[in-house]
Every structure is written in C-alpha cells, then in structure tokens.
Design a protein around this motif. Structure first.
Motif, short mmCIF file in Angstrom:
data_model
loop_
_atom_site.label_atom_id
_atom_site.label_comp_id
_atom_site.label_asym_id
_atom_site.label_seq_id
_atom_site.Cartn_x
_atom_site.Cartn_y
_atom_site.Cartn_z
N HIS A 142 0.82 -1.21 0.00
CA HIS A 142 0.00 0.00 0.00
C HIS A 142 0.86 1.26 0.00
O HIS A 142 0.44 2.30 -0.53
CB HIS A 142 -0.93 0.01 1.22
N LYS A 143 2.05 1.19 0.56
CA LYS A 143 2.95 2.34 0.54
C LYS A 143 3.38 2.69 -0.88
O LYS A 143 3.75 3.82 -1.17
CB LYS A 143 4.19 2.05 1.41
N ALA A 144 3.34 1.68 -1.78
CA ALA A 144 3.71 1.92 -3.18
C ALA A 144 2.47 2.13 -4.06
O ALA A 144 2.47 2.98 -4.95
CB ALA A 144 4.51 0.73 -3.71
N PHE A 145 1.41 1.37 -3.79
CA PHE A 145 0.21 1.39 -4.62
C PHE A 145 -0.79 2.38 -4.01
O PHE A 145 -1.83 2.01 -3.51
CB PHE A 145 -0.38 -0.03 -4.67
N THR A 146 -0.44 3.65 -4.06
CA THR A 146 -1.19 4.68 -3.35
C THR A 146 -2.33 5.24 -4.19
O THR A 146 -2.29 5.19 -5.43
CB THR A 146 -0.26 5.83 -2.98
N PRO A 147 -3.37 5.82 -3.55
CA PRO A 147 -4.44 6.48 -4.30
C PRO A 147 -3.93 7.59 -5.21
O PRO A 147 -4.44 7.77 -6.32
CB PRO A 147 -5.34 7.05 -3.19
N SER A 148 -2.91 8.32 -4.77
CA SER A 148 -2.38 9.39 -5.62
C SER A 148 -1.72 8.84 -6.87
O SER A 148 -1.79 9.45 -7.95
CB SER A 148 -1.37 10.24 -4.84
N ARG A 149 -1.10 7.66 -6.76
CA ARG A 149 -0.51 7.03 -7.95
C ARG A 149 -1.61 6.65 -8.94
O ARG A 149 -1.44 6.78 -10.15
CB ARG A 149 0.31 5.81 -7.55
N ILE A 150 -2.73 6.14 -8.43
CA ILE A 150 -3.86 5.79 -9.30
C ILE A 150 -4.42 7.04 -9.96
O ILE A 150 -4.67 7.05 -11.19
CB ILE A 150 -4.96 5.07 -8.49
N ARG A 151 -4.61 8.11 -9.20
CA ARG A 151 -5.15 9.35 -9.76
C ARG A 151 -4.25 9.91 -10.86
O ARG A 151 -4.74 10.49 -11.83
CB ARG A 151 -5.35 10.39 -8.66
N PRO B 230 -9.77 0.55 -7.29
CA PRO B 230 -9.88 1.90 -7.89
C PRO B 230 -9.31 1.96 -9.30
O PRO B 230 -9.88 2.63 -10.17
CB PRO B 230 -9.09 2.78 -6.92
N LEU B 231 -8.21 1.26 -9.55
CA LEU B 231 -7.62 1.27 -10.90
C LEU B 231 -8.52 0.54 -11.88
O LEU B 231 -8.72 1.01 -13.01
CB LEU B 231 -6.24 0.62 -10.87
N ALA B 232 -9.09 -0.59 -11.48
CA ALA B 232 -9.99 -1.33 -12.36
C ALA B 232 -11.22 -0.49 -12.71
O ALA B 232 -11.66 -0.47 -13.86
CB ALA B 232 -10.41 -2.64 -11.70
N ARG B 233 -11.77 0.18 -11.71
CA ARG B 233 -12.94 1.05 -11.96
C ARG B 233 -12.57 2.18 -12.91
O ARG B 233 -13.34 2.52 -13.82
CB ARG B 233 -13.46 1.60 -10.64
N LEU B 234 -11.40 2.80 -12.70
CA LEU B 234 -10.96 3.89 -13.57
C LEU B 234 -10.83 3.42 -15.01
O LEU B 234 -11.37 4.06 -15.93
CB LEU B 234 -9.62 4.44 -13.06
N GLU B 235 -10.14 2.32 -15.23
CA GLU B 235 -9.92 1.83 -16.59
C GLU B 235 -11.23 1.39 -17.23
O GLU B 235 -11.50 1.70 -18.41
CB GLU B 235 -8.92 0.67 -16.57
N GLY B 236 -12.06 0.65 -16.48
CA GLY B 236 -13.33 0.18 -17.03
C GLY B 236 -14.26 1.32 -17.38
O GLY B 236 -14.86 1.33 -18.46
N ALA B 237 -14.38 2.29 -16.48
CA ALA B 237 -15.29 3.42 -16.73
C ALA B 237 -14.82 4.25 -17.91
O ALA B 237 -15.62 4.64 -18.77
CB ALA B 237 -15.40 4.28 -15.48
N THR B 238 -13.52 4.54 -17.97
CA THR B 238 -12.99 5.36 -19.07
C THR B 238 -13.20 4.67 -20.41
O THR B 238 -13.68 5.28 -21.37
CB THR B 238 -11.50 5.64 -18.84
N ALA B 239 -12.83 3.39 -20.48
CA ALA B 239 -12.90 2.66 -21.74
C ALA B 239 -14.33 2.48 -22.21
O ALA B 239 -14.66 2.76 -23.38
CB ALA B 239 -12.22 1.30 -21.58
#
Length: 406
Positions: A107-116, A359-368
């Motif tokens: 989680h220290k690497a896979f942060t919400p800010s990295r996803i955003r 969050p990343l899956a939702r971002l990619e799925g929603a955008t695509a």
C-alpha cells in the motif's frame, strides 16, 4: 442434522458448454445444494459455496484460510515446485498477520495518488485505440481495445518494456487456462512458470540498478519499521499485480461491452447520459463477473454450513459469480440495470482481502466503456452471441474475442 458428503457430484464447471453460460447451474446449486461437493479438474473434490450470504461470510470468517502453501490440502506445502510457491508469495495467498504486513508494504507503493495520476494516461490510450478502430471499422474488442488498455497501464506502472508486454500476457493466459486441465497439465506448465519467474527476476535486477518513479521501484523501496519485501515476496507481488492488474480488467471491459450490446436499452441510456457510468460500472462488475471464483480457501477447523461439515484443510471454492446473481439479494439478477441501487456486489471480494486494485480497475473500465459507447453508438456485433467463445478458466470469466463493427 450434520453430515459430510462422501462422494462429489459429477459437475465439471470447466466444460465448454458450462463456460458458455454457467449461471443456470449456479442458480440450481443455490436452490438445491448451496454447499456442493463438486469435481474440479485440478483442484479435485471441492466444496463449492454458491449463495450470496455464505460467500460474504466466507470472505470474512477468520476460521477460513487463504494460505494455499500452508494448508493441509493435497496441492499445498513442500510438494509444490519452488516456481509455483513463488507465485503464492503475495498478500492474496496469506493470512493475517503476514497478509497485513505485505498489504501495508504494498500500500505504501500502490497509493491512491498514484492511481489518480494515471487518469490522463488511461484516457490517452483509450482514444488512441478508438481512433485506430474508426479506421478499421471491423475490430476485435478484446485484442484491439479491452486488452491493450490495462496491459499498457500496469506495465508502465511496473516499468515493463513494450516488447515484453505481449509475451507476458501469453504466459499468464496459459497459466490461467491450465488450472482447469488436471494435475498433469498443470505440471506441464512448469516451464512456462519458470519463464515467468526468470522474467520477474530480470525485471527486478534492472529496476534495482535504475530506480525510478514507477510502482516497482516503490515496491523495492517500500519500508515499514525496518521491514522490506524479500526477493521472493517481490516476485509474488509482481505476479499478482500484473495478473490481477490486467487479466480481470480485460474481462470487465470486454464482457461489459457485450452486456451492453445484449441490452440495447441500457446501451442507449448510457450513451444519452454518460454521467451514469459510475453506477453502470458497478452493475457490469456484478453482471459480468470478471473474477468468477475467488482464490481457494481452506478451513482451519471443521466448519458447518447448511448442515454440511466442511472438514479442516479441505479446499473450498467461493462462487463470486453465483453470489452476484443471487435472486434473494438482487432483483431480476439476470438483467442489466445500469442504475441499480443498492448494488452490494462482491466482484472485488470483501473483508481484509478486498482488492487493492479496485480503484484502478474502476478507472480503466469506466474510461474505456464510456468512451466507446459515446463514440460508436451504432456499434454492432459481428457474430451471434451463442457463437462467441469464452475462456476455459473458471477462476476468471472472459471472452476470447468480441468481433464488432464500429
């Protein structure tokens, strides 16, 4: 009265006909045999949990373990080749406190800010692919659209070079398909697994020599109270992130678009009101089930469920796809309703093992999905639905191809 079954029912969930549409079988199990002992090609006799409330309870029950290597099952422990054990050195295959330790470090690497920070890149890749599709007119939405987006994104996040992305996808696809082929076929996968391990080792060696701003560098450097991920743990975590980071999202995008094409009124609703995309993605996650079965679970003691005793150490498969179509929880569960609320689907699991990459899956799925629905409202299937081929894996659910005219 409590009882334990002595003989598994003859039900092959990996059969091609079942792969085409497993939902009637899941519905029958929910009605008549919610804790069914079934035959699985690789897993052997396995308890299959099919009702929503039981699946949710299983995810949260501390008496049920995720630890494949530490279990007393016939496929766990020291008999498993080292390369296979390395694939299990990740938080998905561990229990607390080891699971929490790994999850905190990742989680220290896979942060919400990295996803955003990936939002613009996801949109850029999506529109590049749609431009190419417009030129071709006839496209395979899996190979030409659903696969490249998550594969490019997770590869860029981990620093995987472009030339290595497609070979890695083929390695993971072969691994997933082999889980339905019996023990001998799984053994024959050893060279493929060894190639993946060598690929990860080279990736780690290169990144350690050239630390950057990517996710893999952050995983290498992640530290908590002097603790870091070991080499084996890094290999297991790369495997999990690359596998979960692209295979399941490919299925969400591809199967989600098929579901909308099967329900043209819902397709039109989303086209006319793109702000519905957030609730649409939740519904498509529920309806399409990119993850069909969760990772196997193992009781740490005898567990009673619906009058059945599941013996300690015996393998359990948790039917996420069945739970998400449970008619006692979801009204008209076999139809798509992109405004469905509430929508308490279990596509990302529940409890301490809830998917870190949701969050990343939702971002990619929603955008695509939103982009292609807005751009190509007249999109049409080029093959009858009953002729579409589904992947043979029972762990994930996805199409081999989806030919359309845009």
């Amino acid at each position: 009265m409590l009882f334990a079954r002595s003989k598994a029912r003859d039900l092959n969930l990996a059969d091609a006909a079942v792969r085409q549409d497993p939902y009637p079988i899941y519905a029958e199990l929910r009605r008549t045999d919610p804790v069914a002992l079934v035959k699985m090609p690789f897993f052997g006799d396995t308890y299959f949990i099919s009702r929503y409330e039981d699946v949710a309870a299983t995810f949260k029950d501390p008496r049920i373990s995720n630890d494949t290597m530490g279990s007393s099952s016939e496929h766990g422990g020291w008999l498993t080749p080292r390369s296979f054990r390395l694939m299990a050195e990740n938080m998905l295959s561990k229990d607390d406190p080891e699971h929490r330790r790994l999850r905190d470090l990742v989680h220290k690497a896979f942060t919400p800010s990295r996803i955003r920070s990936m939002v613009d890149r996801v949109e850029e890749i999506t529109h590049e692919l749609l431009d190419r599709a417009a030129e071709k007119r006839d496209v395979d939405l899996i190979a030409d659209f659903a696969l490249p987006i998550p594969l490019i994104i997770i590869s860029e996040m981990l620093g995987v070079e472009a030339k290595d992305r497609e070979p890695f996808h083929h390695m993971t696809a072969r691994f997933l398909e082999s889980t339905n082929s019996g023990v001998m076929q799984m053994v024959l996968q050893t060279p493929n697994i060894n190639r993946m391990v060598r690929f990860f080792e080279r990736l780690l060696e290169d990144r350690r020599a050239n630390l950057g701003d990517d996710l893999l560098s952050a995983l290498i450097e992640a530290e908590q109270e002097g603790d870091r991920l070991s080499q084996d743990e890094l290999i297991g975590m790369i495997f999990l992130l690359l596998l979960a980071g692209h295979e399941t999202t490919v299925n969400l995008i591809g199967s989600g678009l098929l579901a909308l094409l099967e329900h043209p009124d819902e397709f039109a609703r989303l086209h006319n009101d793109p702000d519905l995309i957030d609730s649409a993605i939740e519904e498509l996650l529920r309806y399409t089930n990119p993850v069909e079965l969760s990772a196997p679970r193992f009781p740490l003691e005898d567990i009673e469920m619906h009058g059945v005793i599941i013996p300690q150490g015996h393998r359990m498969l948790v039917g996420v796809a069945s739970a998400n179509r449970d008619e006692t929880v979801f009204e008209n569960p076999d139809a798509v309703d992109i405004t469905r609320k509430p929508n308490r689907h279990l596509a990302f699991g529940l409890g301490v093992h809830y998917c870190l990459g949701a969050p990343l899956a939702r971002l990619e799925g929603a955008t695509a999905i939103n982009a292609i629905v807005q751009r190509f409202p007249e999109m049409q299937l080029m093959k009858p639905i009953n002729e579409l081929e589904w992947r043979s894996s029972t762990l994930v659910r996805g199409l081999k191809s989806l030919p359309v005219r845009v």
